[in-house]
Design a protein around this motif. Structure first.
Motif, mmCIF file in Angstrom:
data_model
loop_
_atom_site.group_PDB
_atom_site.id
_atom_site.type_symbol
_atom_site.label_atom_id
_atom_site.label_comp_id
_atom_site.label_asym_id
_atom_site.label_seq_id
_atom_site.Cartn_x
_atom_site.Cartn_y
_atom_site.Cartn_z
ATOM 1 N N LEU A 65 60.492 -71.608 31.389
ATOM 2 C CA LEU A 65 60.029 -71.609 30.001
ATOM 3 C C LEU A 65 61.129 -71.079 29.092
ATOM 4 O O LEU A 65 61.974 -70.307 29.530
ATOM 5 C CB LEU A 65 58.789 -70.719 29.862
ATOM 6 N N PRO A 66 61.087 -71.444 27.802
ATOM 7 C CA PRO A 66 62.036 -70.840 26.870
ATOM 8 C C PRO A 66 61.765 -69.347 26.712
ATOM 9 O O PRO A 66 60.734 -68.846 27.174
ATOM 10 C CB PRO A 66 61.797 -71.589 25.560
ATOM 11 N N ALA A 67 62.664 -68.652 26.036
ATOM 12 C CA ALA A 67 62.558 -67.194 25.880
ATOM 13 C C ALA A 67 61.233 -66.780 25.243
ATOM 14 O O ALA A 67 60.685 -65.735 25.575
ATOM 15 C CB ALA A 67 63.722 -66.666 25.056
ATOM 16 N N GLY A 68 60.688 -67.589 24.344
ATOM 17 C CA GLY A 68 59.428 -67.276 23.666
ATOM 18 C C GLY A 68 58.200 -67.601 24.493
ATOM 19 O O GLY A 68 57.071 -67.460 24.031
ATOM 20 N N GLY A 69 58.397 -68.048 25.725
ATOM 21 C CA GLY A 69 57.285 -68.349 26.609
ATOM 22 C C GLY A 69 56.543 -69.605 26.219
ATOM 23 O O GLY A 69 57.068 -70.490 25.534
ATOM 24 N N VAL A 70 55.301 -69.655 26.654
ATOM 25 C CA VAL A 70 54.491 -70.853 26.432
ATOM 26 C C VAL A 70 54.219 -71.082 24.946
ATOM 27 O O VAL A 70 54.081 -72.220 24.507
ATOM 28 C CB VAL A 70 53.184 -70.775 27.265
ATOM 29 N N GLU A 71 54.162 -70.015 24.165
ATOM 30 C CA GLU A 71 53.918 -70.178 22.728
ATOM 31 C C GLU A 71 55.052 -70.950 22.069
ATOM 32 O O GLU A 71 54.816 -71.835 21.251
ATOM 33 C CB GLU A 71 53.727 -68.811 22.068
ATOM 34 N N GLU A 72 56.282 -70.633 22.424
ATOM 35 C CA GLU A 72 57.435 -71.348 21.872
ATOM 36 C C GLU A 72 57.518 -72.760 22.445
ATOM 37 O O GLU A 72 57.793 -73.715 21.727
ATOM 38 C CB GLU A 72 58.722 -70.594 22.178
ATOM 39 N N ALA A 73 57.283 -72.910 23.740
ATOM 40 C CA ALA A 73 57.365 -74.223 24.381
ATOM 41 C C ALA A 73 56.340 -75.188 23.804
ATOM 42 O O ALA A 73 56.615 -76.376 23.648
ATOM 43 C CB ALA A 73 57.155 -74.079 25.889
ATOM 44 N N CYS A 74 55.163 -74.686 23.466
ATOM 45 C CA CYS A 74 54.073 -75.550 23.023
ATOM 46 C C CYS A 74 53.987 -75.706 21.508
ATOM 47 O O CYS A 74 53.087 -76.384 21.016
ATOM 48 C CB CYS A 74 52.752 -75.030 23.575
ATOM 49 N N ALA A 75 54.896 -75.092 20.787
ATOM 50 C CA ALA A 75 54.888 -75.219 19.327
ATOM 51 C C ALA A 75 55.054 -76.689 18.956
ATOM 52 O O ALA A 75 55.972 -77.356 19.412
ATOM 53 C CB ALA A 75 56.011 -74.392 18.718
ATOM 54 N N GLY A 76 54.127 -77.191 18.151
ATOM 55 C CA GLY A 76 54.177 -78.574 17.702
ATOM 56 C C GLY A 76 53.275 -79.509 18.476
ATOM 57 O O GLY A 76 52.960 -80.602 18.000
ATOM 58 N N PHE A 77 52.856 -79.127 19.677
ATOM 59 C CA PHE A 77 51.965 -79.984 20.454
ATOM 60 C C PHE A 77 50.557 -79.940 19.866
ATOM 61 O O PHE A 77 50.103 -78.878 19.424
ATOM 62 C CB PHE A 77 51.907 -79.529 21.915
ATOM 63 N N PRO A 78 49.840 -81.062 19.888
ATOM 64 C CA PRO A 78 48.486 -81.060 19.339
ATOM 65 C C PRO A 78 47.493 -80.276 20.197
ATOM 66 O O PRO A 78 46.542 -79.717 19.688
ATOM 67 C CB PRO A 78 48.106 -82.538 19.275
ATOM 68 N N THR A 79 47.728 -80.243 21.521
ATOM 69 C CA THR A 79 46.831 -79.492 22.401
ATOM 70 C C THR A 79 47.643 -78.729 23.440
ATOM 71 O O THR A 79 48.749 -79.136 23.817
ATOM 72 C CB THR A 79 45.843 -80.417 23.159
ATOM 73 N N LEU A 80 47.086 -77.654 23.899
ATOM 74 C CA LEU A 80 47.710 -76.858 24.944
ATOM 75 C C LEU A 80 47.756 -77.651 26.249
ATOM 76 O O LEU A 80 48.738 -77.596 26.989
ATOM 77 C CB LEU A 80 46.927 -75.552 25.131
ATOM 78 N N PHE A 81 46.722 -78.427 26.525
ATOM 79 C CA PHE A 81 46.660 -79.233 27.742
ATOM 80 C C PHE A 81 47.834 -80.200 27.821
ATOM 81 O O PHE A 81 48.492 -80.320 28.850
ATOM 82 C CB PHE A 81 45.329 -79.999 27.786
ATOM 83 N N ARG A 82 48.117 -80.884 26.718
ATOM 84 C CA ARG A 82 49.223 -81.854 26.687
ATOM 85 C C ARG A 82 50.561 -81.150 26.941
ATOM 86 O O ARG A 82 51.412 -81.653 27.668
ATOM 87 C CB ARG A 82 49.225 -82.577 25.348
ATOM 88 N N CYS A 83 50.726 -79.983 26.367
ATOM 89 C CA CYS A 83 51.961 -79.224 26.547
ATOM 90 C C CYS A 83 52.132 -78.784 27.996
ATOM 91 O O CYS A 83 53.209 -78.961 28.581
ATOM 92 C CB CYS A 83 51.962 -78.015 25.618
ATOM 93 N N VAL A 84 51.105 -78.213 28.575
ATOM 94 C CA VAL A 84 51.205 -77.714 29.953
ATOM 95 C C VAL A 84 51.403 -78.877 30.922
ATOM 96 O O VAL A 84 52.176 -78.779 31.878
ATOM 97 C CB VAL A 84 49.975 -76.851 30.320
ATOM 98 N N ALA A 85 50.752 -80.005 30.652
ATOM 99 C CA ALA A 85 50.960 -81.185 31.493
ATOM 100 C C ALA A 85 52.410 -81.661 31.392
ATOM 101 O O ALA A 85 53.021 -82.049 32.400
ATOM 102 C CB ALA A 85 49.999 -82.301 31.091
ATOM 103 N N ALA A 86 52.985 -81.618 30.197
ATOM 104 C CA ALA A 86 54.383 -82.012 30.020
ATOM 105 C C ALA A 86 55.322 -81.049 30.757
ATOM 106 O O ALA A 86 56.321 -81.474 31.353
ATOM 107 C CB ALA A 86 54.727 -82.061 28.535
ATOM 108 N N LEU A 87 55.003 -79.754 30.724
ATOM 109 C CA LEU A 87 55.797 -78.777 31.475
ATOM 110 C C LEU A 87 55.778 -79.100 32.970
ATOM 111 O O LEU A 87 56.824 -79.082 33.635
ATOM 112 C CB LEU A 87 55.255 -77.363 31.240
ATOM 113 N N HIS A 88 54.596 -79.396 33.481
ATOM 114 C CA HIS A 88 54.474 -79.728 34.905
ATOM 115 C C HIS A 88 55.186 -81.033 35.224
ATOM 116 O O HIS A 88 55.837 -81.153 36.271
ATOM 117 C CB HIS A 88 53.003 -79.803 35.325
ATOM 118 N N LEU A 89 55.083 -82.018 34.356
ATOM 119 C CA LEU A 89 55.758 -83.295 34.594
ATOM 120 C C LEU A 89 57.266 -83.085 34.696
ATOM 121 O O LEU A 89 57.902 -83.600 35.620
ATOM 122 C CB LEU A 89 55.457 -84.292 33.471
#
Length: 162
Positions: free
Chosen positions: A78-102
């Motif tokens: 993850l980036p230094a800001g963690g999941v909050e920074e990684a998911c900034a801009g995503f419409p849903t948390l699910f989509r972001c976490v799925a993209a991280l796993h992909l």
């Protein structure tokens, strides 16, 4: 983070209308004032609740910390800001976490950053589209299903979904 949309304001307006209505009922039952006392309070609450264009967090800090630990256990960088920074801009948390796993599963060159850019640039792109773009030798639908399953598992683990 996601931008506040009209549905949230509609929900806030409905909630405040119910509050104003109950205030009117209690005022009239007690013989005090009218709706005039509740209306300014409701209007001020709508104006100060969430300013237009301000982003709301996708996840609270406690759940973010738990999700950071869960993703770290899966060896997802993850980036230094963690999941909050990684998911900034995503419409849903699910989509972001799925993209991280992909990005982790198909070993995307550059990690999560190119997948994030693609999905944020093109809101219509699916996780399978990202898999197709970054790992052409992988079955995109299977990669999407796996990543979404892992994301759902993580979100269930931290108590965001049931």
């Amino acid at each position: 983070m996601r931008l506040v949309d009209k549905r949230i304001f509609s929900l806030a307006a409905i909630s405040l209308a119910v509050i104003a209505g109950s205030a009117r009922a209690s005022d009239s039952a007690e013989g005090k004032g009218t709706a005039a006392t509740a209306a300014p309070v409701a209007a001020a609450a709508i104006q100060t609740a969430v300013p237009i264009g301000q982003a709301l967090p996708l996840i609270d800090p406690r759940s973010a910390a738990a999700l950071n630990r869960s993703l770290a256990a899966d060896r997802i960088t993850l980036p230094a800001g963690g999941v909050e920074e990684a998911c900034a801009g995503f419409p849903t948390l699910f989509r972001c976490v799925a993209a991280l796993h992909l990005a982790q599963n198909v070993k995307v060159g550059g990690g999560f950053a190119p997948v994030r850019e693609m999905l944020l640039y093109d809101n219509q792109a699916s996780i399978a589209d990202a898999a197709r773009a970054f790992a052409p030798d992988v079955d995109p639908l299977a990669a999407e299903k796996t990543a979404q399953g892992q994301a759902m598992r993580d979100l269930r683990k931290i108590g965001v979904v049931r």
